[in-house]
Write a protein that holds these residues in place. Sequence first.
Motif, PDB file in Angstrom:
ATOM      1  N   ILE A  55       0.090  33.288  14.345  1.00  0.00           N
ATOM      2  CA  ILE A  55       0.281  32.443  13.165  1.00  0.00           C
ATOM      3  C   ILE A  55      -1.065  31.879  12.701  1.00  0.00           C
ATOM      4  O   ILE A  55      -1.397  31.896  11.510  1.00  0.00           O
ATOM      5  CB  ILE A  55       1.284  31.309  13.477  1.00  0.00           C
ATOM      6  N   SER A  57       5.279  28.301  10.277  1.00  0.00           N
ATOM      7  CA  SER A  57       4.477  29.519  10.379  1.00  0.00           C
ATOM      8  C   SER A  57       3.847  29.930   9.053  1.00  0.00           C
ATOM      9  O   SER A  57       3.177  30.950   8.988  1.00  0.00           O
ATOM     10  CB  SER A  57       5.319  30.660  10.961  1.00  0.00           C
ATOM     11  N   ILE A  58       4.056  29.131   8.004  1.00  0.00           N
ATOM     12  CA  ILE A  58       3.416  29.450   6.725  1.00  0.00           C
ATOM     13  C   ILE A  58       1.927  29.144   6.841  1.00  0.00           C
ATOM     14  O   ILE A  58       1.543  28.064   7.274  1.00  0.00           O
ATOM     15  CB  ILE A  58       4.054  28.631   5.585  1.00  0.00           C
ATOM     16  N   PRO A  59       1.049  30.104   6.480  1.00  0.00           N
ATOM     17  CA  PRO A  59      -0.385  29.842   6.594  1.00  0.00           C
ATOM     18  C   PRO A  59      -0.829  28.692   5.687  1.00  0.00           C
ATOM     19  O   PRO A  59      -0.296  28.516   4.589  1.00  0.00           O
ATOM     20  CB  PRO A  59      -1.031  31.155   6.125  1.00  0.00           C
ATOM     21  N   GLU A  98      13.272  26.476  18.634  1.00  0.00           N
ATOM     22  CA  GLU A  98      12.919  27.565  17.740  1.00  0.00           C
ATOM     23  C   GLU A  98      11.542  27.388  17.143  1.00  0.00           C
ATOM     24  O   GLU A  98      10.840  28.346  16.877  1.00  0.00           O
ATOM     25  CB  GLU A  98      13.945  27.684  16.615  1.00  0.00           C
ATOM     26  N   VAL A  99      11.158  26.153  16.912  1.00  0.00           N
ATOM     27  CA  VAL A  99       9.829  25.923  16.371  1.00  0.00           C
ATOM     28  C   VAL A  99       8.782  26.323  17.393  1.00  0.00           C
ATOM     29  O   VAL A  99       7.671  26.680  17.057  1.00  0.00           O
ATOM     30  CB  VAL A  99       9.672  24.449  15.948  1.00  0.00           C
ATOM     31  N   LEU A 124      12.605  17.130  11.130  1.00  0.00           N
ATOM     32  CA  LEU A 124      13.015  17.654  12.425  1.00  0.00           C
ATOM     33  C   LEU A 124      13.136  16.542  13.458  1.00  0.00           C
ATOM     34  O   LEU A 124      14.086  16.484  14.234  1.00  0.00           O
ATOM     35  CB  LEU A 124      11.967  18.667  12.884  1.00  0.00           C
ATOM     36  N   VAL A 138      -1.631  29.044   1.979  1.00  0.00           N
ATOM     37  CA  VAL A 138      -0.538  29.095   1.001  1.00  0.00           C
ATOM     38  C   VAL A 138      -0.289  27.706   0.403  1.00  0.00           C
ATOM     39  O   VAL A 138      -0.061  27.567  -0.803  1.00  0.00           O
ATOM     40  CB  VAL A 138       0.736  29.662   1.648  1.00  0.00           C
ATOM     41  N   VAL A 186      12.351  25.264   9.754  1.00  0.00           N
ATOM     42  CA  VAL A 186      11.824  26.025  10.885  1.00  0.00           C
ATOM     43  C   VAL A 186      10.717  26.985  10.432  1.00  0.00           C
ATOM     44  O   VAL A 186       9.709  27.160  11.098  1.00  0.00           O
ATOM     45  CB  VAL A 186      12.965  26.793  11.598  1.00  0.00           C
ATOM     46  N   TRP A 238      -3.504  34.686  11.401  1.00  0.00           N
ATOM     47  CA  TRP A 238      -3.175  35.200  10.064  1.00  0.00           C
ATOM     48  C   TRP A 238      -3.817  34.299   9.002  1.00  0.00           C
ATOM     49  O   TRP A 238      -4.442  34.775   8.069  1.00  0.00           O
ATOM     50  CB  TRP A 238      -1.665  35.264   9.900  1.00  0.00           C
ATOM     51  N   ILE A 257       4.155  37.158   7.567  1.00  0.00           N
ATOM     52  CA  ILE A 257       4.177  36.375   8.807  1.00  0.00           C
ATOM     53  C   ILE A 257       5.616  36.075   9.230  1.00  0.00           C
ATOM     54  O   ILE A 257       5.920  36.048  10.426  1.00  0.00           O
ATOM     55  CB  ILE A 257       3.309  35.091   8.682  1.00  0.00           C
ATOM     56  N   PHE A 258       6.526  35.890   8.254  1.00  0.00           N
ATOM     57  CA  PHE A 258       7.935  35.658   8.610  1.00  0.00           C
ATOM     58  C   PHE A 258       8.518  36.885   9.303  1.00  0.00           C
ATOM     59  O   PHE A 258       9.253  36.758  10.280  1.00  0.00           O
ATOM     60  CB  PHE A 258       8.750  35.327   7.357  1.00  0.00           C
ATOM     61  N   ILE A 299       3.388  35.020   3.118  1.00  0.00           N
ATOM     62  CA  ILE A 299       4.508  34.370   3.808  1.00  0.00           C
ATOM     63  C   ILE A 299       5.473  35.415   4.360  1.00  0.00           C
ATOM     64  O   ILE A 299       5.888  35.344   5.514  1.00  0.00           O
ATOM     65  CB  ILE A 299       5.258  33.404   2.862  1.00  0.00           C
ATOM     66  N   ASP A 358       7.007  37.153  12.779  1.00  0.00           N
ATOM     67  CA  ASP A 358       7.492  36.082  13.640  1.00  0.00           C
ATOM     68  C   ASP A 358       8.971  36.276  13.971  1.00  0.00           C
ATOM     69  O   ASP A 358       9.378  36.220  15.130  1.00  0.00           O
ATOM     70  CB  ASP A 358       7.265  34.729  12.942  1.00  0.00           C
TER      71      ASP A 358
END
Lengths: 215, 298
Positions: free
Chosen positions: B208, A62-64, B282-283, A97, A67, A58, B211, B253-254, B250, B257
Amino acid sequence: MWNEILEIVRGGSWADDFLISISKTFMGFMIALIVGVPVGYMMGRAGYWKAFFHDGVVGAGSIPGIVYAIIALVIFGIGFQGPILAVGLISMPFIALNVAEGLEGVDRDLLSMSTAFGRSDRQALRHILIPSIMPFAFAGVRLSFAIAWKVEALTEVFGSSNGVGFQIRFAFQGFSIAGVLAWTLMFIALLLLIERGLAIVERWLFRWRTWEQAA
Amino acid sequence: MSAATMSRQPGFANSSIGRALRSSWGARVTSYVAFVVAWQIVGASFFRVPTPWETLDFIWREVSGGDHGGVRPGQFWEHFSATVPRFAIGISVAFVIGVVVGLLIGSFSFVRALLSDVLLVFLALPAIIWAFLTVMWFGLGWEAPVYTVILSAAPFVAVNVAQGVRAVSPELRRMSDAFGVPRNRRIRSMLLPAITGYLFTGLRFAVIIGWNAVLLAEWFGAVDGVGWRARLWYDAARYKGFVGWAIIFIVFIFLLDGLVLSPLQRRAFRWRASPSSDLKAEVGAVDTESFTNTAIGL
């Protein structure tokens, strides 16, 4: 800009760069499938593994992208493996998923019937589970294609000596706005083309699944 | 048999630890431990990859302003406070533009016909391209990061808002036409409830994407900020600094979020029937009709 595109097209080496980038993306997808399908299978079958992989899968969304490029660059330096790793890392959660969700939709009656008629677990896996999972795995590939293609180019911008990303970086360092735009336009055209192509292939590969549309 | 007698039996401690490990919390903790162990193994086998401990040590020095072995002191807050305003301004402008364009696209079919192809191209454009173009247009400074954030994030807000407007049921719309419901009441009781969830989804995507965009633009076209700082360590071939900053990116942003955006989104959507899968929900993918909705614009 149009002159620039014409020049690039006439130069002929653009096909090589795109081919290199596409093959790196493809190899990344292969790795993502090899890792992502079993992970998704475990997540769909057991609550423990669902909880185990939950945060990673999940959170990965949202990891840029930078990275992923950094990870690839640190592990492999400048080379062809970096973009492959980045594509694999970014598309794996999508595939896992989708497979996990696909398993939830497997026909329970079919499974209990195959047990009742004494089919082995392997036969159930081969003839029921895998055919039900594959469309979802493929959808995972298609959904993650746009994002994977972008990250592939980004990783090439950071550390590569060939490919589309490298060419964009090269144009940037030569301060050529027209060059950056020309490569970008071709990049987007290919992205949209492959995206459409994958949708067609998907429909053709899984055309036997008409029962789903009928239901 | 009561709980008291059970606790006196030998092996109870084992089984309770075993049960804790098998619970979903146990699984999560195990996954984090496994991640650190895997990182340690990778760190030991590739000479450029720093170990978790080295990275943690670096982050601590950077945040506390400590000494990096005589090179220069840690400068976390200085660069962080340069980046956050750029990020915040970019996101705010992108959100406003995205909402306006999204409302127009969702409400008028000729605007949709006009803009849908343009929007598709904008969605497909990687943030790195905007970073390169804005750096070439504006030079080094605050402009490139801010404009990169706006240009990469706004299309995703627009798509989500347009989807929300179109999610208003046509029957409701026709009925309110027939009964002559006044405009402001229509907006309040029909449009707003329909698009609130999509607004928050759009905001979450914008944050997201923004960033990543601000980091890229600072990497290539700024003289301060967190992206520039990460690049400094890369150029100095100090890989633990490079990886340390990736971890900071990371974590930031975590936290944003997990503590702000996801709860907001869930609250905004709570009136809806729960989607088929909690994972998908959730995604944050609302509808996965086409890739434009799910492909986060990296």
